[in-house]
Motif scaffolding. Structure first.
Motif, PDB file in Angstrom:
ATOM      1  N   LYS A   5      16.795   5.154  -2.080  1.00  0.00           N
ATOM      2  CA  LYS A   5      16.126   6.027  -3.053  1.00  0.00           C
ATOM      3  C   LYS A   5      17.073   7.107  -3.557  1.00  0.00           C
ATOM      4  CE  LYS A   5      11.299   5.450  -1.847  1.00  0.00           C
ATOM      5  NZ  LYS A   5      10.859   5.514  -0.443  1.00  0.00           N
ATOM      6  N   ASN A   6      17.222   7.120  -4.870  1.00  0.00           N
ATOM      7  CA  ASN A   6      17.974   8.187  -5.547  1.00  0.00           C
ATOM      8  C   ASN A   6      19.309   8.497  -4.859  1.00  0.00           C
ATOM      9  OD1 ASN A   6      18.470  10.186  -7.455  1.00  0.00           O
ATOM     10  ND2 ASN A   6      17.559  11.777  -6.160  1.00  0.00           N
ATOM     11  N   LEU A   7      20.054   7.464  -4.569  1.00  0.00           N
ATOM     12  CA  LEU A   7      21.285   7.627  -3.789  1.00  0.00           C
ATOM     13  C   LEU A   7      22.432   8.162  -4.647  1.00  0.00           C
ATOM     14  CD1 LEU A   7      22.743   7.077  -1.055  1.00  0.00           C
ATOM     15  CD2 LEU A   7      23.248   4.788  -1.916  1.00  0.00           C
ATOM     16  N   HIS A   8      23.001   9.272  -4.168  1.00  0.00           N
ATOM     17  CA  HIS A   8      24.205   9.820  -4.789  1.00  0.00           C
ATOM     18  C   HIS A   8      25.314   9.773  -3.739  1.00  0.00           C
ATOM     19  CE1 HIS A   8      22.409  11.843  -8.431  1.00  0.00           C
ATOM     20  NE2 HIS A   8      21.317  11.529  -7.726  1.00  0.00           N
ATOM     21  N   ILE A  16      30.366   8.688  -7.489  1.00  0.00           N
ATOM     22  CA  ILE A  16      30.415   7.296  -7.939  1.00  0.00           C
ATOM     23  C   ILE A  16      28.993   6.748  -8.105  1.00  0.00           C
ATOM     24  CG2 ILE A  16      31.352   4.998  -7.493  1.00  0.00           C
ATOM     25  CD1 ILE A  16      33.574   7.029  -7.590  1.00  0.00           C
ATOM     26  N   LEU A  17      28.172   6.960  -7.093  1.00  0.00           N
ATOM     27  CA  LEU A  17      26.769   6.540  -7.208  1.00  0.00           C
ATOM     28  C   LEU A  17      25.956   7.751  -7.654  1.00  0.00           C
ATOM     29  CD1 LEU A  17      26.321   4.267  -4.046  1.00  0.00           C
ATOM     30  CD2 LEU A  17      27.011   3.632  -6.372  1.00  0.00           C
ATOM     31  N   VAL A  55      27.597  10.763   1.277  1.00  0.00           N
ATOM     32  CA  VAL A  55      26.297  10.712   0.605  1.00  0.00           C
ATOM     33  C   VAL A  55      25.861  12.150   0.345  1.00  0.00           C
ATOM     34  CG1 VAL A  55      23.870  10.069   0.847  1.00  0.00           C
ATOM     35  CG2 VAL A  55      25.663   8.522   1.661  1.00  0.00           C
ATOM     36  N   THR A  56      25.636  12.471  -0.920  1.00  0.00           N
ATOM     37  CA  THR A  56      25.308  13.864  -1.245  1.00  0.00           C
ATOM     38  C   THR A  56      23.815  14.072  -1.490  1.00  0.00           C
ATOM     39  OG1 THR A  56      25.877  13.368  -3.543  1.00  0.00           O
ATOM     40  CG2 THR A  56      27.577  14.411  -2.201  1.00  0.00           C
ATOM     41  N   LEU A  67      19.696   5.237   7.806  1.00  0.00           N
ATOM     42  CA  LEU A  67      21.046   4.756   8.100  1.00  0.00           C
ATOM     43  C   LEU A  67      22.077   5.874   8.172  1.00  0.00           C
ATOM     44  CD1 LEU A  67      21.513   1.407   6.116  1.00  0.00           C
ATOM     45  CD2 LEU A  67      20.950   1.740   8.526  1.00  0.00           C
ATOM     46  N   GLN A  68      21.828   6.940   7.426  1.00  0.00           N
ATOM     47  CA  GLN A  68      22.821   8.014   7.406  1.00  0.00           C
ATOM     48  C   GLN A  68      23.097   8.605   8.785  1.00  0.00           C
ATOM     49  OE1 GLN A  68      21.186   9.294   3.468  1.00  0.00           O
ATOM     50  NE2 GLN A  68      22.526  11.012   3.992  1.00  0.00           N
TER      51      GLN A  68
END
Ligand SMILES: Nc1ncnc2c1ncn2[C@@H]1O[C@H](COP(=O)(O)OP(=O)(O)OP(=O)(O)O)[C@@H](O)[C@H]1O
Ligand SMILES: [Mg+2]
Lengths: 250, 446
Positions: A5-8, A16-17, A55-56, A67-68
């Motif tokens: 969900k809404n991955l940056h 990049i994402l 992952v921001t 997973l983080q």
């Protein structure tokens, strides 16, 4: 199974994402296509926990687990597998030792005793046959001096050994000749079950003739900008990406 | 620093001589004079610039000048039998050779002599006189000169013409004392034409005191002879091992040197191999696995004095914590040593930012028709390989271990005794896991 969900995500401070969402259920095959540099490999790196990426924002949840919070090896032992776009050579580490260590770590994670020597050899033999991998290759160091196609085949061999729940195939088809492509696709299909899922990253419709996707997604500039059924892949093959880029721009 | 030893020598030189082999006394005063002139090596010297000996050498150490017996029965206490390797086994406790009877050793071919240097000098004075000091007295080196002044005994091995030993000779050096202690020993190894021998030297310590050992080993390898020298250091952090290995090769001889440091405090190996005949083959390898405050300095020189010889050097270091490594690969090719092939590789992995490695090739090539290469790298473990392994479920620590083990594999591949290679793999793996790699059944290493 996998909820993104809404991955940056960024590398060296470069984003990049940029807000990617994706939902994968057991039994499904998802194809991800998209222009070079759009972030496909970055997505697979982030799902598998490559420490180079940060992952921001957003979340990645696998079977209810965030997973983080998990190291790459934990994710692997939970059942996530990545077939690398560029498999890494590891001189001095033999394929056999590598595979045995991986299998036993997985078993340890599941609180099983180490695999017996005979079982290990039998499984090796079976899985080698499945992807028609040369004996000579498993007697060497991991990927060392393997040709491009041999490396890709080795990825699928490892996948067959580890039997993941979620397999991500990052351009596994590139570098494979027609026969090898068929063998690898056959291997992937043999391992399919209603319980596991596959994400296929590819540039070519060709692979998708063998591995038939339930969904096709287009990744562009760090986001999924279009999703559809398997016919979307045909359309992309015919028309390229420009029309989608224009749609997005509008 | 030197003064206490200079005083000691001046007061006690007759006592030192009285308890030493006469052949060793002939050059003793000259060695002492040289030591008085040179002193201990300092970091101001090019050949010692990476290793500061001042701290360890300025402490007080006992010396057993009177050569009193130490209460230890090495055969009882020590079972470092590298299982599976059948060897002729001998012990040197500090500098005293243990000649006890043992079943294996009884099978040593009759014409081969293995004994203390002192005994050899008494029984075979001509043989010993012919070789003793021939290489060591040429050295302008404070440690070698010191050894020449203070060493009273050591290990002696003689393998006559065309005798080929069927199994390795194992020499276990044990340091044993109740107070901080220094031992000087001089070893002499002679292989005549066509002879073959493998020597495995294991360094161990027994007591929790500071040790300094300063050993000089001279090896003469005659035409067509084959000599393999393995050295395994597995001692404790308070030990300083200063070792000088001088090898002279004659035509068509074959020498392998393989020096492995697993545990020690400060190590200085000076290895010099002179190729004094044509068609010599020389392989010199080493491995260092160091952590904590360990310091390991391998100073190697290969002298191609004659044409058509081939030498290959391979040294690998894995350094952790605040350990320090140094490697010097000095290569000399004389003007007439045409068709020399000399290669040198030094690869190093630093596991963190506090570990330090210094590496230096030192080439002096005067011939024009030669093939020489050298390469050195200092790096970290491959991040990509680490990640790749982890995506296969292999935990970080285990992945690291596999990579480090893989890194050292080619040094172990250069061990020509299969049982020793297997054993070494196990010891290295244990060492990398941070477990004590003491030999199985050994009750005395710490
Ligand atoms: N280490 C890095 N430092 C800076 N930028 C990077 C780094 N790694 C990747 N990138 C950038 O991230 C972007 C996405 O790369 P990624 O590999 O995910 O693309 P891709 O969609 O897999 O492309 P391809 O189809 O060529 O495989 C690219 O612009 C790439 O240059
Ligand atoms: Mg990619």
């Amino acid at each position: 199974m996998l909820e993104i969900k809404n991955l940056h995500a960024s590398i060296n401070g470069k984003e990049i994402l940029k807000g990617l969402s994706l939902s994968v259920k057991p039994g499904e095959i998802h194809a991800i296509m998209g222009p070079n540099g759009s972030g496909k490999s970055t997505l697979s790196s982030v799902i598998t926990g490559n420490p180079a990426f940060e992952v921001t924002q957003g979340s990645v949840v696998f079977e209810g687990k965030d997973l983080q919070e998990m190291a790459p090896e934990e994710r692997a032992n939970e059942g996530i597998f990545l077939s690398f776009q560029y498999p890494v050579e590891i001189p001095g580490v033999s394929m056999v030792n590598f595979m045995r260590t991986a299998i036993n770590e997985q078993r340890k994670y599941r609180e099983l005793p180490p695999i017996s020597a005979t079982d290990f050899l039998r499984i090796m033999r079976e899985k080698k046959a499945l992807v028609e991998m040369d004996n000579k290759l498993t007697n060497r160091s991991v990927n060392e001096g393997f040709s491009g196609g041999e490396k890709k085949r080795n990825e699928i061999f490892q996948m067959a050994m580890l039997e993941p729940k979620l397999a991500i195939l990052d351009e596994t088809d590139s570098g494979l000749d027609i026969d090898a492509l068929r063998i690898v696709a056959h291997g992937v299909n043999k391992l399919k079950s209603p319980e596991n899922a596959t994400i296929v990253i590819t540039h070519y419709q060709r692979l998708l003739e063998y591995i038939i996707p339930d969904y096709v997604h287009v990744l562009h500039d760090g986001r999924i900008v279009k999703s559809g059924g398997k016919e979307l892949a045909l359309e992309l093959e015919a028309r390229g990406y420009d029309w989608i880029k224009q749609e997005v721009a509008v | 620093m030197e003064k206490q030893y200079i005083d000691l020598y001046k007061t006690h030189h007759s006592l030192i001589k009285q308890h030493a082999a006469p052949v060793m006394n002939e050059s003793r005063d000259a060695s002492f004079a040289l030591f008085e002139k040179l002193g201990f090596p300092t970091t101001k010297l090019e050949n010692y610039k990476y290793t500061d000996l001042k701290e360890v050498l300025s402490l007080d150490y006992g010396l057993n000048v009177r050569r009193l017996d130490f209460p230890v029965d090495p055969y009882q206490a020590f079972k470092c039998d590298v299982p599976g390797i059948q060897s002729y086994l001998y012990f040197v406790v500090n500098d005293a050779f243990y000649p006890e009877y043992n079943e294996q050793n009884a099978e040593l071919p009759k014409e081969v002599i293995v004994c203390s240097l002192k005994e050899a000098a008494e029984k075979y004075p001509d043989l010993v006189a012919k070789y003793y000091g021939r290489l060591s007295t040429q050295k302008q080196d404070g440690l070698v000169a010191f050894n020449g002044a203070f060493a009273q005994d050591g290990f002696f091995m003689y393998v006559p013409k065309n005798v080929q030993l069927d199994r390795p000779v194992q020499l276990v050096n044990i340091m044993r004392a109740d107070v901080d202690f220094m031992a000087n020993a001089h070893n002499l190894i002679i292989l005549e034409e066509g002879a073959k021998a493998q020597l495995l030297v294991c360094d161990h310590t027994v007591d929790d005191v500071r040790f300094v050992s300063n050993r000089v080993t001279e090896v003469f390898v005659a035409e067509n002879a084959t000599y393999e020298h393995y050295k395994l250091e597995n001692t404790h952090i308070k030990t300083t091992n200063l070792s000088t290995l001088l090898i002279e090769q004659q035509a068509s001889s074959n020498v392998l040197g393989n020096v492995i440091t697993l545990h020690n405090g400060l190590t200085r190996n000076s290895i010099e191999i002179a190729l004094n005949g044509e068609n010599c083959e020389t392989e010199l390898c080493g491995m260092v696995i160091a952590d904590k405050k360990q310091q390991v300095d391998n100073f190697t020189s290969v002298l191609h004095n004659m044409p058509n010889c081939h030498s290959n050097e391979l040294f690998k270091y894995v350094l952790d914590d605040v350990s320090k490594g140094a490697f010097t690969g000095s290569l000399y090719v004389a003007k007439d040593a045409q068709k020399t092939r000399a290669y040198q590789t030094n690869r190093n992995i630093l596991l963190n930012r506090t570990a330090k490695m210094r590496t230096k090739p030192q080439l002096e090539i005067y011939a024009d028709d030669v093939k020489c290469s050298h390469g050195a790298t200092i790096g970290q473990l491959d991040e990509q390989a680490m990640f790749y392994m982890r995506t296969r479920g292999i935990p970080y620590e285990e992945a690291r271990l596999l990579l480090m083990f893989a890194f050292t594999a080619d040094v172990i591949d250069n061990i020509r005794i299969p049982a020793l290679a297997d054993r070494m793999k196990m010891l290295v793996e244990k060492r990398l896991r941070g477990e004590l790699s003491k030999c199985e059944g050994c009750t005395i290493c710490q």
